[in-house]
Design a protein around this motif. Structure first.
Motif, PDB file in Angstrom:
ATOM      1  N   UNK A   1       0.767  -1.151  -0.061  1.00 22.25           N
ATOM      2  CA  UNK A   1       0.061  -0.018   0.267  1.00 22.25           C
ATOM      3  C   UNK A   1       0.988   1.199  -0.127  1.00 22.25           C
ATOM      4  N   UNK A   2       0.444   2.500  -0.675  1.00 20.45           N
ATOM      5  CA  UNK A   2       1.041   3.794  -0.603  1.00 20.45           C
ATOM      6  C   UNK A   2       1.039   4.523   0.630  1.00 20.45           C
ATOM      7  N   UNK A   3       2.133   5.189   0.979  1.00 19.57           N
ATOM      8  CA  UNK A   3       2.050   6.178   2.070  1.00 19.57           C
ATOM      9  C   UNK A   3       3.053   7.527   1.327  1.00 19.57           C
ATOM     10  N   UNK A   4       2.806   8.486   1.866  1.00 20.39           N
ATOM     11  CA  UNK A   4       3.527   9.766   1.468  1.00 20.39           C
ATOM     12  C   UNK A   4       3.380  10.954   2.277  1.00 20.39           C
ATOM     13  N   UNK A   5       3.914  11.866   2.017  1.00 18.64           N
ATOM     14  CA  UNK A   5       4.007  13.136   2.971  1.00 18.64           C
ATOM     15  C   UNK A   5       3.500  14.426   2.464  1.00 18.64           C
ATOM     16  N   UNK A   6       2.624  14.205   1.120  1.00 21.27           N
ATOM     17  CA  UNK A   6       2.478  15.301   0.418  1.00 21.27           C
ATOM     18  C   UNK A   6       0.676  15.348   0.456  1.00 21.27           C
ATOM     19  N   UNK A   7       0.031  14.424   0.064  1.00 20.51           N
ATOM     20  CA  UNK A   7      -1.549  14.410  -0.066  1.00 20.51           C
ATOM     21  C   UNK A   7      -2.053  13.158   0.141  1.00 20.51           C
ATOM     22  N   UNK A   8      -3.220  12.997   0.122  1.00 19.03           N
ATOM     23  CA  UNK A   8      -3.910  11.702   0.040  1.00 19.03           C
ATOM     24  C   UNK A   8      -4.240  11.245  -1.293  1.00 19.03           C
ATOM     25  N   UNK A   9      -3.809  10.101  -1.731  1.00 25.00           N
ATOM     26  CA  UNK A   9      -3.878   9.544  -2.829  1.00 25.00           C
ATOM     27  C   UNK A   9      -5.403   8.995  -3.382  1.00 25.00           C
ATOM     28  N   UNK A  10      -6.249   9.672  -3.869  1.00 26.55           N
ATOM     29  CA  UNK A  10      -7.820   9.301  -4.115  1.00 26.55           C
ATOM     30  C   UNK A  10      -7.899   8.948  -5.348  1.00 26.55           C
TER      31      UNK A  10
END
Length: 367
Positions: free
Chosen positions: A151-160
């Protein structure tokens, strides 16, 4: 009478000499490396393996565990195994694609719908065939463990939606399929060893990464990542490997001890990993991560965008293997659906079945 006494004395001396020799035999110690920390699912299963090896060999074999990437990245450990300077490890199948091209099959996005399908293929003839491709390359593939659905994580924004990946600098494994897939989906995919990942996220060298819940939790990525998107985009196996140079020097009995212990650790690790994954999501939310789930429609859009990736995987691993895999998956699903039809109510919520494996088997270029 004297000759009888001499024979008895000689027998006693031989017995005492044999006992002394047995006491002098030192256990054979070998090193087993892994990437995660000792408290992770990988670390716990490694301990199960080491304990069973020692118990089943009655102390003649002992395992020196080296976790937390103490011996280097997966790629570095693989190279050490080939050279014969390290005996065993467990690591990602994705970093083995350059060693055996058939390993790329496990990197296929949305290949498996659930763990039942993964277990059936990995532990069956298809998994064995791919695992056995490593022997000529200096590696012995023993069993597959589970890393889990990624699954994806990031520090910029939700991935919808797919467009949210645009411009996200995403760390991926050192693997062409992962690079091609995420670049196709719009991310700025950056290959990087796992051992370097936390520091890169902390320094904002990369914005995000993709891994199973367990790894996100045990590696404390929640400290440097705000958003988690449930995509289940790839089922990620680990594989237990041995150095062929070392393996071929073991006796058949010693090899059997290691294989039996490996299978026991595999069964433990999968159960442990799945139980931990069920708890990890709640833990990650409690630690402040914002979680959203990618919709079925957006997942379908991603699959449709990845058509050329499926075609390339089919060509790389061989069309016979690709088609056999799709047919086996259809058999597993048909058998399961037939069983479920006899039950009064569903017992399991599966991941969405990818469109490319719902349809009749064709060459990947038509999926």
């Amino acid at each position: 009478m004297q000759s009888i006494r001499r024979l008895l004395s000689a027998g006693i001396l031989l017995a005492l000499f044999g006992a002394a020799q047995a006491q002098d035999v030192k256990p054979r110690t070998f090193t087993f490396g892994y990437g995660l920390n000792e408290q992770s699912n990988q670390g716990r299963a490694a301990k199960v393996f080491a304990d069973k090896v020692e118990a089943d060999s009655k102390g003649r074999l002992k395992v020196r565990l080296a976790g937390a990437a103490a011996l280097g990245s997966d790629v570095q450990m693989q190279q050490a195994l080939v050279a014969g300077s390290q005996e065993m490890m467990v690591g990602s199948t994705a970093t083995l694609v350059g060693v055996a091209k058939e390993m790329a099959l496990w990197d296929t996005p949305f290949l498996f719908s659930n763990t039942r399908e993964a277990d059936t293929l990995l532990d069956g003839p298809i998994g064995d065939r791919i695992r056995n491709k490593l022997k000529d390359k200096g590696l012995v593939g023993i069993v597959y463990w589970e890393n889990g659905f990624r699954n994806l994580t990031n520090s910029k924004r939700p991935i919808t939606k797919m467009e949210d990946l645009d411009g996200v600098k995403l760390r991926v494994m050192q693997n062409a399929v992962f690079l091609d897939s995420f670049r196709t989906l719009g991310a700025n995919a950056v290959p990087m060893a796992f051992s370097d990942l936390f520091g890169a996220l902390q320094a904002s060298t990369v914005d995000g990464q993709e891994n199973p819940y367990n790894t996100i939790l045990s590696s404390r990525f929640y400290e440097v990542q705000k958003y988690l998107t449930v995509t289940n985009h790839v089922y990620s196996p680990w594989i237990m490997l041995a150095s062929a140079k070392w393996w071929d020097k073991l006796t058949p009995d010693e090899q059997k001890v290691i294989v039996d212990a490996a299978r026991a650790s595999r069964d433990y690790e999968r159960k442990d990993t799945r139980e931990e994954a069920a708890r990890a999501m709640a833990d990650l939310k409690a630690k402040g991560m914002q979680v959203n789930e990618l919709s079925f429609g957006e997942a379908a859009r991603m699959r449709n965008r990845l058509t050329h990736v499926y075609a390339k995987i089919g060509m790389d691993v061989g069309m016979d293997l690709w088609i056999e895999t799709q047919n086996e998956l259809m058999n597993v699903r048909t058998s399961h659906h037939a069983t479920e039809a006899k039950r009064p109510a569903p017992v399991e919520a599966n991941h969405p079945v990818p469109a490319e494996v719902k349809r009749p088997v064709r060459k990947p270029s038509s999926t």
